[in-house]
Design a protein around this motif. Structure first.
Motif, PDB file in Angstrom:
ATOM      1  N   ILE A  75      -1.822  30.352 -34.151  1.00 22.67           N
ATOM      2  CA  ILE A  75      -2.148  31.773 -33.996  1.00 22.67           C
ATOM      3  C   ILE A  75      -2.127  32.178 -32.530  1.00 22.67           C
ATOM      4  N   PHE A  76      -2.769  31.397 -31.676  1.00 23.04           N
ATOM      5  CA  PHE A  76      -2.822  31.777 -30.264  1.00 23.04           C
ATOM      6  C   PHE A  76      -1.502  31.516 -29.545  1.00 23.04           C
ATOM      7  N   ASP A  77      -0.696  30.610 -30.058  1.00 17.61           N
ATOM      8  CA  ASP A  77       0.642  30.434 -29.523  1.00 17.61           C
ATOM      9  C   ASP A  77       1.506  31.649 -29.830  1.00 17.61           C
ATOM     10  N   LEU A  78       1.381  32.171 -31.043  1.00 18.58           N
ATOM     11  CA  LEU A  78       2.108  33.392 -31.391  1.00 18.58           C
ATOM     12  C   LEU A  78       1.602  34.587 -30.596  1.00 18.58           C
ATOM     13  N   GLU A  79       0.320  34.600 -30.292  1.00 18.22           N
ATOM     14  CA  GLU A  79      -0.212  35.679 -29.461  1.00 18.22           C
ATOM     15  C   GLU A  79       0.487  35.696 -28.112  1.00 18.22           C
ATOM     16  N   ALA A  80       0.650  34.528 -27.519  1.00 19.06           N
ATOM     17  CA  ALA A  80       1.341  34.451 -26.229  1.00 19.06           C
ATOM     18  C   ALA A  80       2.794  34.888 -26.373  1.00 19.06           C
ATOM     19  N   ALA A  81       3.409  34.572 -27.511  1.00 16.41           N
ATOM     20  CA  ALA A  81       4.798  34.992 -27.729  1.00 16.41           C
ATOM     21  C   ALA A  81       4.902  36.510 -27.851  1.00 16.41           C
ATOM     22  N   PHE A 104      -4.830  44.590 -30.932  1.00 14.68           N
ATOM     23  CA  PHE A 104      -4.371  43.271 -31.364  1.00 14.68           C
ATOM     24  C   PHE A 104      -5.160  42.165 -30.672  1.00 14.68           C
ATOM     25  N   LEU A 105      -5.337  42.270 -29.354  1.00 15.01           N
ATOM     26  CA  LEU A 105      -6.085  41.259 -28.615  1.00 15.01           C
ATOM     27  C   LEU A 105      -7.558  41.261 -29.012  1.00 15.01           C
ATOM     28  N   GLY A 106      -8.106  42.450 -29.313  1.00 16.87           N
ATOM     29  CA  GLY A 106      -9.487  42.537 -29.778  1.00 16.87           C
ATOM     30  C   GLY A 106      -9.678  41.827 -31.109  1.00 16.87           C
ATOM     31  N   GLU A 107      -8.721  42.026 -32.025  1.00 23.28           N
ATOM     32  CA  GLU A 107      -8.797  41.327 -33.312  1.00 23.28           C
ATOM     33  C   GLU A 107      -8.728  39.816 -33.121  1.00 23.28           C
ATOM     34  N   LEU A 108      -7.876  39.369 -32.228  1.00 27.53           N
ATOM     35  CA  LEU A 108      -7.787  37.928 -31.970  1.00 27.53           C
ATOM     36  C   LEU A 108      -9.066  37.398 -31.316  1.00 27.53           C
TER      37      LEU A 108
END
Length: 124
Positions: A75-81, A104-108
């Motif tokens: 999940i956090f790898d896709l966030e960086a992508a 999006f970042l708040g949800e993560l």
């Protein structure tokens, strides 16, 4: 008749690449044996990739925490992508793109806090 001389530079390049890669692999091994630093111990030979010893029975299930950590990593790898193209195109998307990414970042961040509070990141 086909002229194969145009492939000579490629063959030279492949030969040099093969020689250098073999040198980078086998030279440190040889130097360690000659200098006496090759000293395998029980700690050096132990399992380190999964964090626990290999199973005797291959049908024995993994601990669910292993899967939770793997899913969180994905999940956090896709966030960086998603962050890189967003940062590059921020001048085109403007404020709506910025607000959308902050949501999006708040949800993560909420998801990470939830996983942290539940103990999904604890490894015994």
């Amino acid at each position: 008749m086909v002229d194969l001389s145009q492939y000579l530079p490629i063959l030279i390049f492949l030969g040099i690449a093969l020689g250098l890669s073999a040198l980078f692999v086998f030279l440190p091994m040889g130097v360690s044996r000659l200098t006496g630093t090759h000293n395998p111990t029980a700690d050096k030979l132990s399992e380190y990739e999964c964090g626990f010893p290999a199973f005797e029975d291959p049908r024995e299930p993994f601990d669910v925490r292993f899967y939770l950590v793997a899913i969180l990593f994905i999940i956090f790898d896709l966030e960086a992508a998603f962050l890189f193209p967003w940062a590059v195109s921020l001048d085109l998307t403007g404020w709506p793109g910025w607000i959308t990414m902050m949501v999006f970042l708040g949800e993560l961040a909420i998801g990470l806090a939830y996983a942290w509070k539940k103990g999904a990141l604890e490894w015994d």
